[in-house]
Scaffold this active site. Structure first.
Site, PDB file in Angstrom:
ATOM      1  CD  GLU A 160      -2.402   9.707  -6.345  1.00  0.00           C
ATOM      2  OE1 GLU A 160      -2.015   8.531  -6.409  1.00  0.00           O
ATOM      3  OE2 GLU A 160      -2.049  10.505  -5.441  1.00  0.00           O
ATOM      4  CB  CYS A 192       2.962   8.187   7.092  1.00  0.00           C
ATOM      5  SG  CYS A 192       3.375   7.252   5.604  1.00  0.00           S
TER       6      CYS A 192
END
Length: 410
Positions: free
Chosen positions: A293, A367
């Site tokens: 991340e 998304c």
């Protein structure tokens, strides 16, 4: 400006009706395929219209703000037509990249289930306007209700206005992120007036009165009454203030199930763009995981959660900007499967590195259908075969749709 009769042939990805004319497409907000309208047209947009012939798919919207508020685009569609529109967005994005693949039925969302909201507040004289922007506008809609939000967030709107009145800048907007957690609402106020520190006693008192779990302003925790905890596969995670979390708990479970089914029996998994561990912690119930991340705060939240005994398999983590420095071929060799869930811009650089790797199984979560299709095209050209594409309606009534795609190395 001219008045024109239009037949609406389809819905665009933003929810506007589209009339195909000799002069090109004309976009009409608030109308549905099959409807006839008489509209005032400027350029390629209709500003006002009279409905002449109504679609059988049209229903009454559930919210008084629909049509003004820019948050929702599909409340006037019946459920079947609405889900078809969401699915078509994914299908069309794939087709635009030359990918002819059957997209699964959409996993539907539910009203009143959105646990995370990003609101905007601004000053209007002595009053505070709090809500969402109008479509394609800087104007705010002062909301009194919202059918997609968890009722606990709707009930807190008046309290959020009082908080906003304390710290909203004289000019510009205040950003408010609200997350419902197991221990109460977590509220983060950003872009607050620089002199907010003088208001800390008043803010703290309001947080107590609202029974918030945590209140933060411009990244500073003002008061934490209880750690704002999210349960991820039996592991408690305290996300960073204002940080990312899946918008609904239902969708988080649906996405996680698709990810776990996608990786199958893989024993060594890389979870890229892992955030605070939405998928990492669930995967670690069955396989070892290397989590990557770029945001330090999210990785810190994951690290803290992992320090509590939890019965998980081995989890390692690394901070790394995968858009600039993706995991490359030799770094990917140890893994049987890779999961990646990038932001809306997608994972082009990482997809190119994966396309050159020998990883057997990939699971892409996205998304944004357009960037998902671009990344899938790269992977297919690199020798991967699509196994499934499943849309998840995490963003109810909005134009947005989440998807999970599973690929196998041929």
């Amino acid at each position: 400006m001219t008045q024109t009769d239009l037949l609406i042939s389809r819905l665009g990805h933003r929810g506007d009706g589209i009339a195909d004319t000799d002069k090109g497409p004309i976009y009409v907000a608030g109308v549905l395929p099959g409807e006839r309208v008489r509209a005032e047209v400027t350029g390629d947009r209709a500003r006002t219209f009279e409905l002449i012939e109504q679609s059988p798919d049209r229903i009454d919207p559930t919210c008084r703000h629909f049509g003004t508020c820019g948050g929702c685009a599909g409340q006037h569609l019946d459920e079947a037509a609405y889900l078809d529109w969401k699915r078509e967005q994914v299908t069309r994005a794939l087709n635009d990249r030359g990918i002819d693949f059957p997209v699964a039925e959409v996993l539907a969302g539910a009203p009143g289930s959105r646990r995370r909201a990003v609101l905007t507040a601004t000053r209007a004289g002595r009053a505070i306007v709090l809500g969402y922007h109008e479509k394609a506008s800087h104007r705010l809609v002062d909301i009194a209700e919202c059918p997609v939000l968890d009722p606990s967030i709707v009930a807190a709107l008046s309290g959020l206005r009082r908080l906003s009145a304390q710290v909203a800048p004289r000019k510009g907007d205040l950003r408010i992120t609200v997350l419902k957690t197991k221990s109460g609402l977590d509220v983060a106020l950003d872009q607050a007036d620089k002199g907010y520190d003088r208001k800390i006693p008043a803010l703290s008192q309001m947080a107590v009165e609202m029974d918030l779990a945590r209140l933060s302003v411009n990244g500073e925790t003002i008061l934490e009454i209880r750690p704002p905890m999210i349960d991820m596969a039996g592991v408690g995670v305290v996300p960073p203030a204002g940080g990312f979390a899946q918008a609904t708990e239902q969708a988080e479970i649906q996405l996680s199930d698709l990810v776990l089914n996608g990786i199958g029996k893989a024993k060594r998994v890389a979870d890229l763009f892992c955030g605070a561990g939405t998928f990492t912690l669930r995967i670690a119930r069955r396989a070892s995981v290397h989590a990557v991340e770029g945001e330090a705060a999210a990785l810190k939240a994951l690290d803290k959660a992992l320090r509590v005994p939890n019965g998980l398999k081995k989890v390692t983590h690394e901070r790394r900007d995968l858009s600039r420095r993706p995991l490359v071929k030799h770094e990917l060799e140890p893994f049987d499967a890779v999961v990646f869930d990038p932001p809306r811009a997608g994972a082009q650089a990482q997809a190119e590195a994966l396309a050159a790797s020998k990883v057997k199984t990939l699971v892409a979560v996205s998304c944004n259908p357009a960037t998902l299709a671009r990344d899938l095209r790269i992977l297919i050209d690199g020798g991967y075969a699509l196994q499934s594409v499943t849309p998840v309606d995490q963003f109810l009534y909005s134009p947005h749709i989440e998807s999970v795609a599973v690929l196998k190395r041929e």
